[in-house]
Design an enzyme around this catalytic site. Structure first.
Site, PDB file in Angstrom:
ATOM      1  CG  PHE A 177      -1.911  -1.046   1.311  1.00 57.39           C
ATOM      2  CD1 PHE A 177      -1.539  -2.328   1.734  1.00 57.39           C
ATOM      3  CD2 PHE A 177      -3.225  -0.826   0.944  1.00 57.39           C
ATOM      4  CE1 PHE A 177      -2.477  -3.363   1.792  1.00 57.39           C
ATOM      5  CE2 PHE A 177      -4.169  -1.844   0.999  1.00 57.39           C
ATOM      6  CZ  PHE A 177      -3.794  -3.122   1.425  1.00 57.39           C
ATOM      7  CG  ASP A 178       0.830   5.847  -1.778  1.00 53.33           C
ATOM      8  OD1 ASP A 178       1.969   6.230  -1.470  1.00 53.33           O
ATOM      9  OD2 ASP A 178      -0.150   6.630  -1.905  1.00 53.33           O
ATOM     10  CB  VAL A 179       1.632   5.982   3.315  1.00 51.39           C
ATOM     11  CG1 VAL A 179       1.175   6.728   4.567  1.00 51.39           C
ATOM     12  CG2 VAL A 179       2.234   4.622   3.679  1.00 51.39           C
TER      13      VAL A 179
ATOM     14  CB  THR B  36      -3.122   5.009  -0.648  1.00 51.29           C
ATOM     15  OG1 THR B  36      -2.664   5.544  -1.890  1.00 51.29           O
ATOM     16  CG2 THR B  36      -3.675   3.609  -0.860  1.00 51.29           C
TER      17      THR B  36
END
Lengths: 221, 221
Positions: free
Chosen positions: A10-12, A15
């Site tokens: 996951f991007d942070v 997102t």
């Protein structure tokens, strides 16, 4: 999602966390300017990270974010200074988590879960730890360790190396169109979390999956 | 300007030609939307060129510009299509020259004069030739020949190689802050043509000279 997926990365920013939740902190310091500052700040932060990557002049994302804030305050002819910068930079370490994130991550425990962020550790770790999100992930990867910014292929390669998996076993999730393009170009499977209901980027690197938010991941299992 | 300068290299889009003169062509097709389209189109065009440079996915600037237009029309929920695209792309080949450009260039004939543009030849050459600007320059350099976009160091190195001069003998002029940062980072002398009266970029790569428009070059001689 295909069953071959062994890890979800996951991007942070944008997102898992709402970068525009910074708006209220900006509004407090600069009444009626919160929305504009928040929007311009994010754009400038991204631009500076892209430019530094292209020029080969890496600086940690916290420095880039502070530089971007300084520029935007000057552009909007607002008085800045060290104290305001500290206040708003601190607010960047307590962005709001999107409401569905924890309930979805709990259901995905059969996969390796990781994050891969442009954020430097001094921003990223407090953000993740404050809301107890760090415990969901086996890998919390900052591009700081390779001194490059996404969407550089080197950042995705670094992530892959950390996971020790094949490209096609990794599903990369981001709400940032440029991040999806970079991950797809590198060779990951990609899921674009289209929170803003935007058209797809015209980069000939379409996402494999498009979801409105993370809840759709559960429907697809 | 120092007397050691032997060549002056000009950026094209935004520096010699007003990219926002596209507004009237946009307005003609989409009444009351010209300003917004023009502004978003330029931002997306730059973003796509930066992203392609970072990802190592070069496409000519004409393709990038068309992709950016296509995205913006979708984003603004405006009907596009091949015919509109052709009309607006053609308008990009007849942008307005800033009013002082020719009179200033005439006075600088003791220097080698060159342009260095992200534009591909299919956009750049018609633009320069239509208004007779091509005859002022000994070198019209498109980054197309190295398949990179500014502010990549490789583009400035290519320009230097074409001129056969030392870095410090080259004055690079641009109204784009990111271009000045790239040229400065590479090692050229730089003059930022601050047409928009903007604050300097916070990239720790300040221009050597800042001018309001090109006329100031004559005052400095």
């Amino acid at each position: 999602m295909t069953s071959s997926v062994k890890a979800m990365v996951f991007d942070v920013y944008g997102t898992l966390f709402d970068v525009h939740s910074i708006q209220s902190a900006c509004e407090k310091v600069y009444p009626e300017k919160g929305l504009e500052i928040s929007r311009e700040w994010r754009l400038k932060q991204l631009e500076y990270s892209f430019l530094r990557q292209i020029m080969g002049c890496y600086q940690p994302f916290s420095a880039v974010t502070r530089d971007a804030l300084r520029y935007v305050l000057k552009e909007l002819q607002l008085e800045g200074g060290r104290e305001v910068e500290e206040e708003l930079m601190n607010a960047y370490r307590s962005l709001h988590l999107y409401p569905e994130v924890k309930e979805v991550l709990k259901e995905l425990s059969d996969k390796k879960l990781a994050v891969c962020s442009n954020g430097s550790r001094d921003m990223l770790l407090p953000l993740m730890q404050t809301c107890g999100l760090d415990s969901f992930f086996t890998h919390i990867v900052s591009v700081e360790d390779v001194e490059q910014f996404k969407p550089s292929p080197g950042t995705y390669a670094f992530m892959q190396e950390k996971l020790g998996l094949k490209k096609e076993e990794i599903l990369f999730l981001s709400s940032n169109g440029w991040d999806i393009a970079g991950a797809k170009s590198y060779g990951f499977l990609t899921a674009w979390i289209n929170r803003g209901n935007l058209p797809p980027e015209e980069l000939q690197l379409a996402a494999d999956f498009i979801y409105r938010d993370l809840r759709s991941l559960l429907d697809q299992q």
